[in-house]
Design a protein around this motif. Structure first.
Motif, PDB file in Angstrom:
ATOM      1  N   VAL A  79       1.953  11.450  -8.781  1.00 56.78           N
ATOM      2  CA  VAL A  79       1.170  11.604  -9.944  1.00 56.78           C
ATOM      3  C   VAL A  79       0.134  12.858  -9.636  1.00 56.78           C
ATOM      4  O   VAL A  79       0.090  13.851 -10.752  1.00 56.78           O
ATOM      5  CB  VAL A  79       0.315  10.514 -10.329  1.00 56.78           C
ATOM      6  CG1 VAL A  79      -1.048  10.774 -11.103  1.00 56.78           C
ATOM      7  CG2 VAL A  79       0.899   9.186 -10.899  1.00 56.78           C
ATOM      8  N   GLN A  80      -0.435  13.191  -8.577  1.00 58.94           N
ATOM      9  CA  GLN A  80      -1.316  14.225  -8.165  1.00 58.94           C
ATOM     10  C   GLN A  80      -0.479  15.440  -8.255  1.00 58.94           C
ATOM     11  O   GLN A  80      -1.134  16.676  -8.854  1.00 58.94           O
ATOM     12  CB  GLN A  80      -2.066  14.007  -7.147  1.00 58.94           C
ATOM     13  CG  GLN A  80      -3.049  13.079  -6.987  1.00 58.94           C
ATOM     14  CD  GLN A  80      -3.702  12.841  -5.602  1.00 58.94           C
ATOM     15  OE1 GLN A  80      -3.114  13.202  -4.737  1.00 58.94           O
ATOM     16  NE2 GLN A  80      -4.696  12.025  -5.607  1.00 58.94           N
ATOM     17  N   GLU A  88       0.845  15.025   2.450  1.00 58.17           N
ATOM     18  CA  GLU A  88      -0.461  15.044   1.642  1.00 58.17           C
ATOM     19  C   GLU A  88      -0.976  16.428   1.993  1.00 58.17           C
ATOM     20  O   GLU A  88      -1.722  17.041   1.095  1.00 58.17           O
ATOM     21  CB  GLU A  88      -1.226  13.866   1.627  1.00 58.17           C
ATOM     22  CG  GLU A  88      -0.875  12.799   0.887  1.00 58.17           C
ATOM     23  CD  GLU A  88      -1.370  11.515   1.289  1.00 58.17           C
ATOM     24  OE1 GLU A  88      -1.147  10.159   0.908  1.00 58.17           O
ATOM     25  OE2 GLU A  88      -2.272  11.375   2.512  1.00 58.17           O
ATOM     26  N   ARG A 102       2.944   6.397  -5.328  1.00 56.77           N
ATOM     27  CA  ARG A 102       2.825   7.023  -6.797  1.00 56.77           C
ATOM     28  C   ARG A 102       1.521   7.858  -6.891  1.00 56.77           C
ATOM     29  O   ARG A 102       1.840   8.479  -7.727  1.00 56.77           O
ATOM     30  CB  ARG A 102       2.286   5.441  -7.467  1.00 56.77           C
ATOM     31  CG  ARG A 102       2.815   5.463  -8.761  1.00 56.77           C
ATOM     32  CD  ARG A 102       2.427   3.909  -9.281  1.00 56.77           C
ATOM     33  NE  ARG A 102       3.082   2.811  -8.539  1.00 56.77           N
ATOM     34  CZ  ARG A 102       2.339   1.741  -7.983  1.00 56.77           C
ATOM     35  NH1 ARG A 102       1.278   1.501  -8.347  1.00 56.77           N
ATOM     36  NH2 ARG A 102       2.827   0.760  -7.335  1.00 56.77           N
ATOM     37  N   THR A 103       0.615   7.535  -6.281  1.00 59.09           N
ATOM     38  CA  THR A 103      -0.609   8.674  -6.444  1.00 59.09           C
ATOM     39  C   THR A 103      -0.003  10.069  -6.161  1.00 59.09           C
ATOM     40  O   THR A 103      -0.434  10.916  -6.419  1.00 59.09           O
ATOM     41  CB  THR A 103      -1.572   8.051  -5.398  1.00 59.09           C
ATOM     42  OG1 THR A 103      -2.016   6.836  -5.780  1.00 59.09           O
ATOM     43  CG2 THR A 103      -2.872   9.142  -5.577  1.00 59.09           C
ATOM     44  N   PHE A 104       0.533  10.221  -4.760  1.00 60.51           N
ATOM     45  CA  PHE A 104       1.157  11.381  -4.287  1.00 60.51           C
ATOM     46  C   PHE A 104       1.759  11.928  -5.459  1.00 60.51           C
ATOM     47  O   PHE A 104       1.819  13.394  -5.570  1.00 60.51           O
ATOM     48  CB  PHE A 104       2.081  11.119  -3.060  1.00 60.51           C
ATOM     49  CG  PHE A 104       2.374  12.481  -2.452  1.00 60.51           C
ATOM     50  CD1 PHE A 104       1.848  13.062  -1.686  1.00 60.51           C
ATOM     51  CD2 PHE A 104       3.861  12.757  -2.736  1.00 60.51           C
ATOM     52  CE1 PHE A 104       2.418  14.282  -0.986  1.00 60.51           C
ATOM     53  CE2 PHE A 104       4.403  13.861  -2.199  1.00 60.51           C
ATOM     54  CZ  PHE A 104       3.748  14.741  -1.287  1.00 60.51           C
ATOM     55  N   GLU A 140       6.459  12.961 -10.919  1.00 57.79           N
ATOM     56  CA  GLU A 140       7.056  11.868 -11.594  1.00 57.79           C
ATOM     57  C   GLU A 140       8.371  12.261 -12.429  1.00 57.79           C
ATOM     58  O   GLU A 140       9.106  11.459 -12.355  1.00 57.79           O
ATOM     59  CB  GLU A 140       6.207  11.324 -12.427  1.00 57.79           C
ATOM     60  CG  GLU A 140       4.937  10.471 -11.537  1.00 57.79           C
ATOM     61  CD  GLU A 140       4.053   9.738 -12.420  1.00 57.79           C
ATOM     62  OE1 GLU A 140       3.077  10.524 -13.298  1.00 57.79           O
ATOM     63  OE2 GLU A 140       3.586   8.627 -12.570  1.00 57.79           O
ATOM     64  N   GLU A 168       2.035   2.238  -3.398  1.00 55.18           N
ATOM     65  CA  GLU A 168       0.906   2.750  -4.138  1.00 55.18           C
ATOM     66  C   GLU A 168       0.500   4.304  -3.865  1.00 55.18           C
ATOM     67  O   GLU A 168       0.200   5.155  -4.598  1.00 55.18           O
ATOM     68  CB  GLU A 168      -0.221   1.782  -3.832  1.00 55.18           C
ATOM     69  CG  GLU A 168      -1.492   2.139  -4.324  1.00 55.18           C
ATOM     70  CD  GLU A 168      -1.605   2.196  -6.017  1.00 55.18           C
ATOM     71  OE1 GLU A 168      -0.843   1.399  -6.912  1.00 55.18           O
ATOM     72  OE2 GLU A 168      -2.543   3.188  -6.701  1.00 55.18           O
ATOM     73  N   ARG A 169       0.497   4.376  -2.484  1.00 52.09           N
ATOM     74  CA  ARG A 169       0.285   5.800  -1.795  1.00 52.09           C
ATOM     75  C   ARG A 169       1.162   6.874  -2.522  1.00 52.09           C
ATOM     76  O   ARG A 169       0.924   7.959  -2.860  1.00 52.09           O
ATOM     77  CB  ARG A 169       0.204   5.830  -0.252  1.00 52.09           C
ATOM     78  CG  ARG A 169      -0.222   6.838   0.186  1.00 52.09           C
ATOM     79  CD  ARG A 169      -0.610   6.797   1.863  1.00 52.09           C
ATOM     80  NE  ARG A 169      -1.052   7.981   2.195  1.00 52.09           N
ATOM     81  CZ  ARG A 169      -1.361   8.005   3.767  1.00 52.09           C
ATOM     82  NH1 ARG A 169      -1.273   6.830   4.511  1.00 52.09           N
ATOM     83  NH2 ARG A 169      -1.928   9.155   4.178  1.00 52.09           N
ATOM     84  N   ASP A 193       0.912  -1.283   0.122  1.00 50.28           N
ATOM     85  CA  ASP A 193      -0.036   0.123  -0.038  1.00 50.28           C
ATOM     86  C   ASP A 193       0.955   1.215   0.042  1.00 50.28           C
ATOM     87  O   ASP A 193       0.282   2.240  -0.484  1.00 50.28           O
ATOM     88  CB  ASP A 193      -0.967  -0.037   1.301  1.00 50.28           C
ATOM     89  CG  ASP A 193      -1.877  -1.126   1.325  1.00 50.28           C
ATOM     90  OD1 ASP A 193      -2.105  -1.689   0.382  1.00 50.28           O
ATOM     91  OD2 ASP A 193      -2.474  -1.383   2.510  1.00 50.28           O
ATOM     92  N   ARG A 199       9.917   4.215  -2.942  1.00 52.97           N
ATOM     93  CA  ARG A 199       9.671   5.217  -4.107  1.00 52.97           C
ATOM     94  C   ARG A 199      10.651   4.498  -5.319  1.00 52.97           C
ATOM     95  O   ARG A 199      10.147   4.296  -6.345  1.00 52.97           O
ATOM     96  CB  ARG A 199       9.500   6.720  -4.007  1.00 52.97           C
ATOM     97  CG  ARG A 199       9.314   7.450  -5.128  1.00 52.97           C
ATOM     98  CD  ARG A 199       7.826   7.429  -5.797  1.00 52.97           C
ATOM     99  NE  ARG A 199       7.761   8.112  -6.876  1.00 52.97           N
ATOM    100  CZ  ARG A 199       6.800   7.455  -7.865  1.00 52.97           C
ATOM    101  NH1 ARG A 199       6.204   6.513  -7.937  1.00 52.97           N
ATOM    102  NH2 ARG A 199       6.719   8.453  -8.855  1.00 52.97           N
TER     103      ARG A 199
END
Lengths: 118, 118, 118, 118
Positions: free
Chosen positions: A16-17, B99, A12-14, A21, A9-10, A6, A78
């Motif tokens: 991307v948003q 975040e 990666r989202t951080f 990247e 994944e978290r 998890d 990461r």
């Protein structure tokens, strides 16, 4: 209770948003990891080995050390994710190698003969 | 499929069986961690950021990078365990802070305004 | 007896003759420096502070430590040269700051109040 | 114009006057050196190699980089002094080795075949 997967994944989202990247090349992330490890080392540099063993008993120093460990883990996770490496599997493969390589009886109590973990 | 908690346990057993706990002070482990990160950084130092993104495509370099990531993870896990830090929880706490702190819209695309992960 | 300035000049010539200036960006050189420091730290990681004080008494370990110190100095000198920084002047400026900032009487014997050199 | 030898002497006096020699074990100083290199690496981590080449053009970032280079040099000099290593001589010995080892013609333009300085 968190699962390790998890976390990658978290992160990666951080990234991307925030469109970050582009900055997360392995080269840059390895440098960031190195910088965070430097901060952790700085927390322990003037302590004796024995003092370092009770660093968490000081609330302020303990909080800083915990945060540095977290930072290191974030960048390591990461970096492994960006490289497509299954970090947990790679770690188990390595410790399995070490279990074979450093026979428990032959190496008992000797740190100079072998690097103790890796 | 491994769970993260099993790794710390496996390293603890490894150290106990070799009587290496005496060497695993936080100060010593932080140095070992720093040394392993140095080896990882050395793998990427002459590559461009772009070249670093495909380092795993070279079987030999890729295997070395994977092993270095594993070594770093082993020492980081062992260090957190010795200090009594729940590494996975600490990491989620830190990314939760980030975040909140780095609003996705305000920081979009800017790496110079903020450290991208930690 | 060598002068410090000769070292930067010698490294510049070394790089030019091999057409390696293209690899000597500050980013790459900082990574190389970090990697070399990791190797030095690895030499001392399992020693107690007291054992580390007599590491030069062991001919093999002593030779490795001397070579690592040299490697670090080479990359540091090359990096400063590429950046146009007068390293010796910068160091004297910094220690002059520290002499003012850490009053000898007020800080006597305390390493926790202040970083002892820098 | 400074001579390199004066710097080691100045740092020795600085430590003696504050009774900080007790903290300046090789192990501790190597950790301090590692921490300072981490701070330098952090200054360059999100820059491209090309951007890193003009980091001194930004007055604020340039001042920070110059101060980090100084910090690294201070700890490296102090560490070599405590170990009784003639740093300048060790560096010249190492670059002399490299001049022999990496023939200028054979290695021209190739960074992957050999570590460019050390």
């Amino acid at each position: 209770m968190h699962a390790y997967g998890d976390l990658a994944e978290r992160l990666r989202t951080f990234a991307v948003q925030r469109d970050w990247e582009q900055f997360h090349t392995p080269k840059n992330l390895a440098m960031a990891l190195s910088g965070e490890v430097g901060e952790l080392v700085a927390e322990l540099q003037w302590l004796t080995p024995k003092e370092s063993a009770s660093v968490m008993a000081d609330p302020e120093a303990g909080a800083r050390v915990r945060a540095e460990l977290a930072d290191i883990f974030l960048y390591l996770t990461r970096l492994a994710d960006v490289l497509g490496v299954d970090l947990l599997q790679a770690a188990h493969d390595k410790i399995a190698d070490n279990e074979r390589r450093y026979d428990a009886e032959a190496y008992r109590g000797s740190a100079r003969k072998a690097p103790p973990l890796a």
